[in-house]
Design a protein around this motif. Structure first.
Motif, short mmCIF file in Angstrom:
data_model
loop_
_atom_site.label_atom_id
_atom_site.label_comp_id
_atom_site.label_asym_id
_atom_site.label_seq_id
_atom_site.Cartn_x
_atom_site.Cartn_y
_atom_site.Cartn_z
N ASP A 125 -9.24 -2.02 -2.22
CA ASP A 125 -9.82 -3.00 -1.31
C ASP A 125 -8.74 -3.43 -0.32
OD1 ASP A 125 -12.46 -3.22 -2.36
OD2 ASP A 125 -11.64 -4.37 -4.05
N VAL A 132 -11.95 0.18 6.39
CA VAL A 132 -12.02 -0.52 5.10
C VAL A 132 -12.88 0.27 4.12
CG1 VAL A 132 -12.97 -2.58 3.96
CG2 VAL A 132 -11.57 -2.82 6.01
N LYS A 133 -14.06 0.72 4.57
CA LYS A 133 -14.97 1.49 3.72
C LYS A 133 -14.37 2.83 3.33
CE LYS A 133 -19.10 -0.68 5.55
NZ LYS A 133 -20.23 -0.56 6.47
N SER A 148 -8.47 -5.55 3.52
CA SER A 148 -9.24 -6.37 4.47
C SER A 148 -9.14 -5.80 5.88
CB SER A 148 -8.71 -7.81 4.47
OG SER A 148 -7.43 -7.86 5.06
N SER A 176 -13.75 -2.09 10.21
CA SER A 176 -14.78 -2.11 9.16
C SER A 176 -15.02 -0.72 8.58
CB SER A 176 -16.09 -2.70 9.70
OG SER A 176 -16.57 -1.92 10.78
N LYS A 230 -11.67 2.35 0.69
CA LYS A 230 -12.31 2.02 -0.59
C LYS A 230 -12.88 3.29 -1.23
CE LYS A 230 -14.15 -0.63 -3.79
NZ LYS A 230 -13.35 -1.27 -4.80
N TYR A 245 0.85 -1.18 0.00
CA TYR A 245 0.00 0.00 0.00
C TYR A 245 0.89 1.24 0.00
CZ TYR A 245 -3.48 -3.43 1.42
OH TYR A 245 -4.30 -4.53 1.46
#
Length: 153
Positions: free
Chosen positions: A38, A28-29, A40, A25, A32, A6
């Motif tokens: 993407d 992650v969003k 994890s 979580s 994105k 990355y």
């Protein structure tokens, strides 16, 4: 499968989000949406020095995490909802909308919440002195009902 590389921008954003208590979580969003990448939740956790997965985080990102966390915890002024006026305005909008939609139960609940907000129900402030600097007045049920004998009417 090898761990993808990355960019420093992505790594920095992940570390800063985690330092501000965003769950993996949400991070992650965010990655994105902002970078089109993407990643994890497990990969995100490797950038949190407080997790077992992040024990090998570089010194540079560990220091960034600590500095960001410190600034975040010290500077609540930049978080709008931390201000009573912002919360009251939001409650006002919600109560008006609930009333317009005929949801009187919700409107009443929102009004009660606003009253508690104004009355310092959500703070730990307590009066230590009474009126004019005198002692705090303490009243008991006997003060309200007098010396009523049980069974008397």
């Amino acid at each position: 499968m090898a761990n993808p590389k990355y960019s420093d921008d992505v790594k920095t954003r992940v570390v800063q989000c985690l330092a501000c208590f965003d769950p993996p979580s949400v991070v992650v969003k965010s990655i994105k949406a902002d970078f089109g990448i993407d990643i994890s939740a497990q990969a995100v956790e490797t950038y949190d020095p407080n997790k077992v997965a992040g024990k090998r985080l570089s010194k540079r990102f560990r220091e960034l995490f600590e500095a960001t966390r410190k600034a975040f915890l010290e500077d609540t002024a930049t978080i709008a909802i931390s201000h009573r006026a912002v919360r009251l305005r939001a409650l006002q909008r919600m109560a008006e909308k609930a009333e317009t939609q005929g949801n009187m139960v919700l409107a009443a609940s929102l009004m009660e919440q606003a009253a508690k907000e104004v009355g310092d129900s959500f703070t730990n402030r307590r009066a230590l002195v009474g009126a004019d600097g005198g002692p705090v007045e303490v009243r008991t049920l006997a003060d309200f009902y007098g010396n009523i004998k049980p069974g008397a009417s």
